[in-house]
Design a protein around this motif. Structure first.
Motif, PDB file in Angstrom:
ATOM      1  N   ILE A   1      -3.934 -15.535  -9.002  1.00  0.00           N
ATOM      2  CA  ILE A   1      -4.831 -14.385  -8.930  1.00  0.00           C
ATOM      3  C   ILE A   1      -5.576 -14.199 -10.247  1.00  0.00           C
ATOM      4  O   ILE A   1      -6.791 -13.986 -10.263  1.00  0.00           O
ATOM      5  N   VAL A   2      -4.866 -14.319 -11.364  1.00  0.00           N
ATOM      6  CA  VAL A   2      -5.512 -14.157 -12.671  1.00  0.00           C
ATOM      7  C   VAL A   2      -6.537 -15.270 -12.890  1.00  0.00           C
ATOM      8  O   VAL A   2      -7.630 -15.015 -13.404  1.00  0.00           O
ATOM      9  N   ASP A   3      -6.218 -16.486 -12.474  1.00  0.00           N
ATOM     10  CA  ASP A   3      -7.189 -17.581 -12.571  1.00  0.00           C
ATOM     11  C   ASP A   3      -8.450 -17.278 -11.762  1.00  0.00           C
ATOM     12  O   ASP A   3      -9.571 -17.555 -12.204  1.00  0.00           O
ATOM     13  N   LYS A   4      -8.275 -16.701 -10.575  1.00  0.00           N
ATOM     14  CA  LYS A   4      -9.435 -16.332  -9.751  1.00  0.00           C
ATOM     15  C   LYS A   4     -10.261 -15.238 -10.425  1.00  0.00           C
ATOM     16  O   LYS A   4     -11.491 -15.277 -10.391  1.00  0.00           O
ATOM     17  N   ILE A   5      -9.580 -14.273 -11.042  1.00  0.00           N
ATOM     18  CA  ILE A   5     -10.288 -13.203 -11.750  1.00  0.00           C
ATOM     19  C   ILE A   5     -11.108 -13.791 -12.886  1.00  0.00           C
ATOM     20  O   ILE A   5     -12.292 -13.478 -13.045  1.00  0.00           O
ATOM     21  N   PHE A   6     -10.485 -14.664 -13.695  1.00  0.00           N
ATOM     22  CA  PHE A   6     -11.201 -15.279 -14.820  1.00  0.00           C
ATOM     23  C   PHE A   6     -12.350 -16.155 -14.327  1.00  0.00           C
ATOM     24  O   PHE A   6     -13.438 -16.147 -14.901  1.00  0.00           O
ATOM     25  N   GLY A   7     -12.112 -16.915 -13.263  1.00  0.00           N
ATOM     26  CA  GLY A   7     -13.165 -17.764 -12.709  1.00  0.00           C
ATOM     27  C   GLY A   7     -14.370 -16.953 -12.259  1.00  0.00           C
ATOM     28  O   GLY A   7     -15.519 -17.340 -12.509  1.00  0.00           O
ATOM     29  N   LYS A   8     -14.108 -15.830 -11.615  1.00  0.00           N
ATOM     30  CA  LYS A   8     -15.191 -14.955 -11.158  1.00  0.00           C
ATOM     31  C   LYS A   8     -15.957 -14.384 -12.356  1.00  0.00           C
ATOM     32  O   LYS A   8     -17.181 -14.324 -12.344  1.00  0.00           O
ATOM     33  N   CYS A   9     -15.222 -13.981 -13.386  1.00  0.00           N
ATOM     34  CA  CYS A   9     -15.869 -13.440 -14.586  1.00  0.00           C
ATOM     35  C   CYS A   9     -16.741 -14.494 -15.260  1.00  0.00           C
ATOM     36  O   CYS A   9     -17.867 -14.207 -15.662  1.00  0.00           O
ATOM     37  N   PHE A  10     -16.215 -15.704 -15.388  1.00  0.00           N
ATOM     38  CA  PHE A  10     -16.989 -16.777 -16.009  1.00  0.00           C
ATOM     39  C   PHE A  10     -18.239 -17.102 -15.195  1.00  0.00           C
ATOM     40  O   PHE A  10     -19.318 -17.306 -15.743  1.00  0.00           O
TER      41      PHE A  10
ATOM     42  N   LYS B   1      -3.133  -4.464 -12.800  1.00  0.00           N
ATOM     43  CA  LYS B   1      -1.688  -4.651 -12.945  1.00  0.00           C
ATOM     44  C   LYS B   1      -1.351  -6.136 -13.041  1.00  0.00           C
ATOM     45  O   LYS B   1      -0.462  -6.531 -13.811  1.00  0.00           O
ATOM     46  N   CYS B   2      -2.059  -6.971 -12.286  1.00  0.00           N
ATOM     47  CA  CYS B   2      -1.869  -8.428 -12.369  1.00  0.00           C
ATOM     48  C   CYS B   2      -2.142  -8.922 -13.786  1.00  0.00           C
ATOM     49  O   CYS B   2      -1.354  -9.697 -14.347  1.00  0.00           O
ATOM     50  N   ILE B   3      -3.250  -8.492 -14.343  1.00  0.00           N
ATOM     51  CA  ILE B   3      -3.613  -8.923 -15.692  1.00  0.00           C
ATOM     52  C   ILE B   3      -2.579  -8.423 -16.700  1.00  0.00           C
ATOM     53  O   ILE B   3      -2.154  -9.168 -17.589  1.00  0.00           O
TER      54      ILE B   3
ATOM     55  N   ASN C   1     -12.072  -1.296  -4.040  1.00  0.00           N
ATOM     56  CA  ASN C   1     -11.488   0.023  -3.825  1.00  0.00           C
ATOM     57  C   ASN C   1     -10.427   0.256  -4.903  1.00  0.00           C
ATOM     58  O   ASN C   1     -10.076  -0.659  -5.655  1.00  0.00           O
ATOM     59  N   ASP C   2      -9.921   1.469  -4.977  1.00  0.00           N
ATOM     60  CA  ASP C   2      -8.952   1.810  -6.021  1.00  0.00           C
ATOM     61  C   ASP C   2      -7.678   0.980  -5.919  1.00  0.00           C
ATOM     62  O   ASP C   2      -7.117   0.574  -6.938  1.00  0.00           O
ATOM     63  N   TYR C   3      -7.233   0.734  -4.711  1.00  0.00           N
ATOM     64  CA  TYR C   3      -6.010  -0.047  -4.507  1.00  0.00           C
ATOM     65  C   TYR C   3      -6.154  -1.441  -5.117  1.00  0.00           C
ATOM     66  O   TYR C   3      -5.327  -1.866  -5.936  1.00  0.00           O
ATOM     67  N   VAL C   4      -7.194  -2.164  -4.736  1.00  0.00           N
ATOM     68  CA  VAL C   4      -7.391  -3.525  -5.229  1.00  0.00           C
ATOM     69  C   VAL C   4      -7.654  -3.520  -6.734  1.00  0.00           C
ATOM     70  O   VAL C   4      -7.055  -4.316  -7.478  1.00  0.00           O
ATOM     71  N   ASP C   5      -8.523  -2.630  -7.195  1.00  0.00           N
ATOM     72  CA  ASP C   5      -8.834  -2.575  -8.631  1.00  0.00           C
ATOM     73  C   ASP C   5      -7.584  -2.294  -9.462  1.00  0.00           C
ATOM     74  O   ASP C   5      -7.368  -2.916 -10.506  1.00  0.00           O
ATOM     75  N   THR C   6      -6.750  -1.378  -8.993  1.00  0.00           N
ATOM     76  CA  THR C   6      -5.528  -1.036  -9.725  1.00  0.00           C
ATOM     77  C   THR C   6      -4.563  -2.206  -9.756  1.00  0.00           C
ATOM     78  O   THR C   6      -3.990  -2.525 -10.808  1.00  0.00           O
TER      79      THR C   6
ATOM     80  N   LYS D   1       0.824  -1.215   0.000  1.00  0.00           N
ATOM     81  CA  LYS D   1       0.000   0.000   0.000  1.00  0.00           C
ATOM     82  C   LYS D   1       0.856   1.262   0.000  1.00  0.00           C
ATOM     83  O   LYS D   1       0.496   2.253  -0.643  1.00  0.00           O
ATOM     84  N   VAL D   2       1.996   1.211   0.675  1.00  0.00           N
ATOM     85  CA  VAL D   2       2.913   2.356   0.649  1.00  0.00           C
ATOM     86  C   VAL D   2       3.406   2.585  -0.777  1.00  0.00           C
ATOM     87  O   VAL D   2       3.371   3.710  -1.295  1.00  0.00           O
ATOM     88  N   PHE D   3       3.852   1.507  -1.430  1.00  0.00           N
ATOM     89  CA  PHE D   3       4.321   1.643  -2.811  1.00  0.00           C
ATOM     90  C   PHE D   3       3.198   2.068  -3.749  1.00  0.00           C
ATOM     91  O   PHE D   3       3.426   2.836  -4.683  1.00  0.00           O
ATOM     92  N   TYR D   4       1.987   1.611  -3.491  1.00  0.00           N
ATOM     93  CA  TYR D   4       0.834   2.031  -4.299  1.00  0.00           C
ATOM     94  C   TYR D   4       0.652   3.546  -4.197  1.00  0.00           C
ATOM     95  O   TYR D   4       0.476   4.230  -5.208  1.00  0.00           O
ATOM     96  N   HIS D   5       0.707   4.067  -2.996  1.00  0.00           N
ATOM     97  CA  HIS D   5       0.520   5.511  -2.799  1.00  0.00           C
ATOM     98  C   HIS D   5       1.700   6.325  -3.339  1.00  0.00           C
ATOM     99  O   HIS D   5       1.535   7.506  -3.666  1.00  0.00           O
ATOM    100  N   LEU D   6       2.851   5.691  -3.458  1.00  0.00           N
ATOM    101  CA  LEU D   6       4.003   6.336  -4.092  1.00  0.00           C
ATOM    102  C   LEU D   6       3.971   6.172  -5.619  1.00  0.00           C
ATOM    103  O   LEU D   6       4.885   6.619  -6.301  1.00  0.00           O
ATOM    104  N   GLU D   7       2.925   5.511  -6.107  1.00  0.00           N
ATOM    105  CA  GLU D   7       2.712   5.234  -7.535  1.00  0.00           C
ATOM    106  C   GLU D   7       3.808   4.358  -8.132  1.00  0.00           C
ATOM    107  O   GLU D   7       4.138   4.463  -9.306  1.00  0.00           O
ATOM    108  N   GLU D   8       4.351   3.470  -7.313  1.00  0.00           N
ATOM    109  CA  GLU D   8       5.325   2.463  -7.748  1.00  0.00           C
ATOM    110  C   GLU D   8       4.580   1.134  -7.855  1.00  0.00           C
ATOM    111  O   GLU D   8       4.648   0.283  -6.971  1.00  0.00           O
ATOM    112  N   LEU D   9       3.842   0.966  -8.951  1.00  0.00           N
ATOM    113  CA  LEU D   9       2.921  -0.169  -9.056  1.00  0.00           C
ATOM    114  C   LEU D   9       3.622  -1.515  -9.186  1.00  0.00           C
ATOM    115  O   LEU D   9       3.090  -2.528  -8.719  1.00  0.00           O
ATOM    116  N   ASP D  10       4.806  -1.553  -9.801  1.00  0.00           N
ATOM    117  CA  ASP D  10       5.531  -2.826  -9.890  1.00  0.00           C
ATOM    118  C   ASP D  10       5.883  -3.335  -8.495  1.00  0.00           C
ATOM    119  O   ASP D  10       5.676  -4.513  -8.183  1.00  0.00           O
ATOM    120  N   ASP D  11       6.396  -2.437  -7.658  1.00  0.00           N
ATOM    121  CA  ASP D  11       6.729  -2.823  -6.289  1.00  0.00           C
ATOM    122  C   ASP D  11       5.470  -3.112  -5.474  1.00  0.00           C
ATOM    123  O   ASP D  11       5.450  -4.044  -4.665  1.00  0.00           O
TER     124      ASP D  11
END
Length: 100
Positions: A84-93, A49-51, A40-45, A12-22
């Protein structure tokens, strides 16, 4: 568990510093402390980024194999990211959400 929470705080610290890779790297280390179900914005962002990262690694691997054959050196996929991506796709399906 305390390491997971520490990793989540770092993410969350790196998110607020806009260092999304970290931020993503630490979120993956946070295990179940990184709650994918929150809206929320943190999780959605970070889910976006995961995808993006999943797509980048898969595309690079595909391109490397096209160029160098089956023996080409390919960047390994992080199993936590893939999960995580598998969970995202599973939820979408499950919800019939096939459009972005």
């Amino acid at each position: 568990q305390s390491r997971d929470i520490a990793a989540l705080v770092a993410s969350k610290v790196f998110y607020h510093l806009e260092e999304l890779d970290d931020a993503l790297r630490y979120a993956l280390c946070a295990g179940n402390a990184f709650n994918l179900t929150l809206k929320n914005d943190y999780v959605d962002t970070l889910l976006a980024k995961c995808i993006d990262e999943y797509t980048r690694v898969r595309a690079a691997g595909f391109a490397a194999k096209l160029k160098g054959g089956e023996d080409a050196k390919v960047e390994p996929m992080d199993k936590r990211l893939e999960s995580i991506v598998d969970k995202i796709f599973g939820k979408c399906f499950a919800h019939g959400q096939f459009k972005q």
